[in-house]
Motif scaffolding. Structure first.
Motif, PDB file in Angstrom:
ATOM      1  N   GLN A 218      17.334  40.897   4.340  1.00  0.00           N
ATOM      2  CA  GLN A 218      17.908  39.599   4.032  1.00  0.00           C
ATOM      3  C   GLN A 218      17.044  38.772   3.083  1.00  0.00           C
ATOM      4  O   GLN A 218      17.531  37.836   2.432  1.00  0.00           O
ATOM      5  CB  GLN A 218      18.156  38.809   5.322  1.00  0.00           C
ATOM      6  N   LEU A 219      15.768  39.088   2.988  1.00  0.00           N
ATOM      7  CA  LEU A 219      14.877  38.346   2.075  1.00  0.00           C
ATOM      8  C   LEU A 219      15.116  38.713   0.616  1.00  0.00           C
ATOM      9  O   LEU A 219      14.717  37.977  -0.292  1.00  0.00           O
ATOM     10  CB  LEU A 219      13.417  38.605   2.445  1.00  0.00           C
ATOM     11  N   ARG A 220      15.721  39.873   0.359  1.00  0.00           N
ATOM     12  CA  ARG A 220      16.084  40.344  -0.988  1.00  0.00           C
ATOM     13  C   ARG A 220      14.900  40.211  -1.960  1.00  0.00           C
ATOM     14  O   ARG A 220      14.994  39.551  -2.991  1.00  0.00           O
ATOM     15  CB  ARG A 220      17.288  39.563  -1.511  1.00  0.00           C
ATOM     16  N   PRO A 221      13.752  40.834  -1.648  1.00  0.00           N
ATOM     17  CA  PRO A 221      12.556  40.645  -2.479  1.00  0.00           C
ATOM     18  C   PRO A 221      12.713  41.150  -3.908  1.00  0.00           C
ATOM     19  O   PRO A 221      12.201  40.526  -4.855  1.00  0.00           O
ATOM     20  CB  PRO A 221      11.478  41.435  -1.726  1.00  0.00           C
ATOM     21  N   ASN A 222      13.386  42.286  -4.106  1.00  0.00           N
ATOM     22  CA  ASN A 222      13.509  42.840  -5.457  1.00  0.00           C
ATOM     23  C   ASN A 222      14.428  41.985  -6.340  1.00  0.00           C
ATOM     24  O   ASN A 222      14.084  41.679  -7.489  1.00  0.00           O
ATOM     25  CB  ASN A 222      14.049  44.277  -5.382  1.00  0.00           C
ATOM     26  N   SER A 223      15.570  41.592  -5.796  1.00  0.00           N
ATOM     27  CA  SER A 223      16.481  40.735  -6.550  1.00  0.00           C
ATOM     28  C   SER A 223      15.824  39.400  -6.874  1.00  0.00           C
ATOM     29  O   SER A 223      15.977  38.862  -7.977  1.00  0.00           O
ATOM     30  CB  SER A 223      17.777  40.510  -5.757  1.00  0.00           C
ATOM     31  N   THR A 224      15.079  38.858  -5.893  1.00  0.00           N
ATOM     32  CA  THR A 224      14.400  37.578  -6.110  1.00  0.00           C
ATOM     33  C   THR A 224      13.345  37.701  -7.202  1.00  0.00           C
ATOM     34  O   THR A 224      13.206  36.816  -8.064  1.00  0.00           O
ATOM     35  CB  THR A 224      13.749  37.096  -4.800  1.00  0.00           C
ATOM     36  N   TRP A 225      12.586  38.792  -7.193  1.00  0.00           N
ATOM     37  CA  TRP A 225      11.547  38.987  -8.219  1.00  0.00           C
ATOM     38  C   TRP A 225      12.167  39.080  -9.614  1.00  0.00           C
ATOM     39  O   TRP A 225      11.674  38.461 -10.566  1.00  0.00           O
ATOM     40  CB  TRP A 225      10.766  40.262  -7.915  1.00  0.00           C
ATOM     41  N   VAL A 226      13.255  39.860  -9.726  1.00  0.00           N
ATOM     42  CA  VAL A 226      13.928  39.996 -11.022  1.00  0.00           C
ATOM     43  C   VAL A 226      14.420  38.645 -11.517  1.00  0.00           C
ATOM     44  O   VAL A 226      14.239  38.281 -12.680  1.00  0.00           O
ATOM     45  CB  VAL A 226      15.099  41.001 -10.922  1.00  0.00           C
ATOM     46  N   ARG A 227      15.054  37.888 -10.616  1.00  0.00           N
ATOM     47  CA  ARG A 227      15.592  36.585 -11.009  1.00  0.00           C
ATOM     48  C   ARG A 227      14.461  35.609 -11.370  1.00  0.00           C
ATOM     49  O   ARG A 227      14.560  34.863 -12.347  1.00  0.00           O
ATOM     50  CB  ARG A 227      16.436  36.015  -9.870  1.00  0.00           C
ATOM     51  N   LYS A 228      13.371  35.624 -10.607  1.00  0.00           N
ATOM     52  CA  LYS A 228      12.293  34.659 -10.812  1.00  0.00           C
ATOM     53  C   LYS A 228      11.482  34.948 -12.061  1.00  0.00           C
ATOM     54  O   LYS A 228      11.157  34.032 -12.831  1.00  0.00           O
ATOM     55  CB  LYS A 228      11.382  34.654  -9.581  1.00  0.00           C
ATOM     56  N   TYR A 229      11.153  36.212 -12.291  1.00  0.00           N
ATOM     57  CA  TYR A 229      10.227  36.538 -13.374  1.00  0.00           C
ATOM     58  C   TYR A 229      10.909  37.029 -14.656  1.00  0.00           C
ATOM     59  O   TYR A 229      10.326  36.924 -15.738  1.00  0.00           O
ATOM     60  CB  TYR A 229       9.204  37.581 -12.889  1.00  0.00           C
ATOM     61  N   LEU A 230      12.085  37.591 -14.527  1.00  0.00           N
ATOM     62  CA  LEU A 230      12.780  38.101 -15.717  1.00  0.00           C
ATOM     63  C   LEU A 230      13.934  37.198 -16.154  1.00  0.00           C
ATOM     64  O   LEU A 230      14.266  37.148 -17.333  1.00  0.00           O
ATOM     65  CB  LEU A 230      13.300  39.519 -15.449  1.00  0.00           C
ATOM     66  N   SER A 231      14.547  36.534 -15.179  1.00  0.00           N
ATOM     67  CA  SER A 231      15.608  35.561 -15.449  1.00  0.00           C
ATOM     68  C   SER A 231      16.692  36.155 -16.352  1.00  0.00           C
ATOM     69  O   SER A 231      17.177  37.259 -16.116  1.00  0.00           O
ATOM     70  CB  SER A 231      14.997  34.294 -16.055  1.00  0.00           C
ATOM     71  N   PHE A 232      17.018  35.435 -17.423  1.00  0.00           N
ATOM     72  CA  PHE A 232      18.111  35.862 -18.309  1.00  0.00           C
ATOM     73  C   PHE A 232      17.641  36.798 -19.419  1.00  0.00           C
ATOM     74  O   PHE A 232      18.467  37.325 -20.173  1.00  0.00           O
ATOM     75  CB  PHE A 232      18.779  34.636 -18.950  1.00  0.00           C
ATOM     76  N   TRP A 233      16.337  37.028 -19.549  1.00  0.00           N
ATOM     77  CA  TRP A 233      15.814  37.746 -20.718  1.00  0.00           C
ATOM     78  C   TRP A 233      16.376  39.161 -20.878  1.00  0.00           C
ATOM     79  O   TRP A 233      16.731  39.552 -22.000  1.00  0.00           O
ATOM     80  CB  TRP A 233      14.284  37.772 -20.670  1.00  0.00           C
TER      81      TRP A 233
END
Length: 417
Positions: A218-233
């Motif tokens: 439920q913490l979704r660490p991989n999706s969160t990391w992608v969204r936080k550090y890669l964002s829209f790039w």
């Protein structure tokens, strides 16, 4: 319905301002206006208008190309986002039986203008000269039609939702028409492998794979990391590759973001077309649209400025073909097919909406402006025929007056809300 007023008001005012300045400029000093439009930014570049030089193709990046072919990709990307969500998400406006009557009416709103345009062209003996412009009067300008629709029906009338569904479906069909019938150069479909490869790659690596790895967590660490550090790039890079693939394939590059939009993480339900409520959603797709809002408004100002500058002396047969296609073909087509859908096919009308309201919706939808101008710019090469067709698109603003009169005559009851 969630409010969309602020978005389309700003959008419309800037677009109108650009168009008015262009009309005045072109009729006061046509030479300086066209010099501005065709201003060369970079010659012998990797993007731009193609032309043959010394036996090989070179490209010239002009101001007109930068706006129409590069930056307008963001506008069509936002339109594609609205269409995608309306089709794919729970409560999407274009899902299920509730959307069938507006969708069938949309078909009439496209076939009617085509029939009027080509029929009049044949009668006037100019068919061979102007037939390529058959798609120009099929367009409906979402923002302007929405503004006029509110004036005629009031914000709470069920016809407003019907109109928005019709307009967004119309634009979706218009995107397909542009891609299929109006190539910008000799087709090289192998380049589409770059566009769709970029779409597939960015979806798998930055959307599907992180969610796959996060299954059961439920913490979704991989999706969160992608969204936080890669964002829209990743999606921006994929969008650039897709855009370039469309250019090289000979398909209008302003449509180049269409394969990328469905790959971006999106909300799980629809809130309505251009709904203000979506500004508060945290999914990446709505975040991107929210941050593109103001840049796209500025882009549309320049789109009006660079495309609406037509001399009044350009008025000729294509002007009337486009205008009558919109003012006659659109309302008649929408009414006929909407009636067939509602009654013989028993799909019905939204509660509180009458048959007469379908005709008024058709009149409102006859405002072609933005997309009609765009199609005119790709249907014909620069010159008298293109200018005359653009004038017809500009004159389609007359549909607003016709709509208000039709609303009064047919006793449309305004519903505010």
């Amino acid at each position: 319905m969630y409010r969309v007023w602020n978005f389309v008001t700003t959008y419309s005012l800037l677009l109108i301002a650009g168009a008015i300045i262009a009309l005045l400029w072109a009729n006061i000093d046509a030479h300086s206006y066209h010099s501005f439009v065709d201003f060369v930014i970079v010659d012998n570049f990797f993007i731009g208008h193609p032309h043959e030089e010394g036996g090989h193709i070179t490209r010239t990046l002009t101001l007109h190309y930068l706006i129409n072919d590069v930056f307008m990709a963001l506008f069509f990307g936002i339109a594609a986002k609205e269409v995608w969500e309306a089709v794919i998400l729970e409560n999407g406006a274009l899902r299920g039986r509730k959307a069938m009557t507006p969708l069938i009416a949309t078909a009439g709103g496209m076939l009617g203008p085509i029939a009027v345009y080509l029929g009049l062209a044949a009668v006037l003996g100019v068919y061979e000269t102007v037939s390529r412009g058959w798609a120009i009067p099929t367009a409906t300008d979402i923002a302007f039609s929405y503004l006029v629709g509110r004036m005629v029906f009031g914000a709470g009338h069920p016809a407003i939702r019907f109109l928005l569904l019709l307009a967004i479906a119309d634009d979706a069909a218009g995107l397909l028409i542009l891609a299929i019938f109006y190539p910008t150069a000799e087709l090289a479909p192998e380049w589409l492998m770059l566009s769709f490869g970029a779409a597939l790659g960015v979806f798998v690596l930055f959307n599907w794979l992180p969610r796959r790895l996060d299954r059961g967590n439920q913490l979704r660490p991989n999706s969160t990391w992608v969204r936080k550090y890669l964002s829209f790039w990743p999606y921006l890079i994929a969008g650039c590759l897709s855009w370039f693939g469309f250019q090289e394939a000979g398909i209008h590059p302003a449509l180049g973001l269409l394969p990328i939009v469905p790959t971006i993480p999106h909300a799980d339900r629809a809130f309505g077309i251009f709904a203000e409520a979506e500004e508060f959603l945290t999914d990446l797709l709505n975040w991107i649209e929210h941050h593109l809002k103001y840049p796209v408004e500025i882009i549309l100002f320049f789109f009006g400025l660079l495309n609406a500058g037509v001399e009044f002396s350009a008025i000729s047969e294509p002007t009337w073909l486009v205008l009558f296609g919109l003012l006659i073909g659109k309302p008649v087509g929408v009414l006929l097919m909407g009636w067939i859908a509602a009654f013989p096919l028993r799909l019905g009308l939204p509660q509180g909406m009458r048959t007469a309201d379908i005709l008024v919706v058709g009149c409102v939808a006859a405002i072609g402006f933005t997309v009609a101008l765009f199609v005119a710019s790709v249907a014909f090469p620069g010159g008298p025929v293109q200018d005359a067709a653009k004038m017809g698109a500009l004159f389609s603003f007359g549909a607003a007056i016709i709509s208000i009169i039709a609303g009064k005559v047919l006793r449309v009851e305004k519903i505010h809300g």
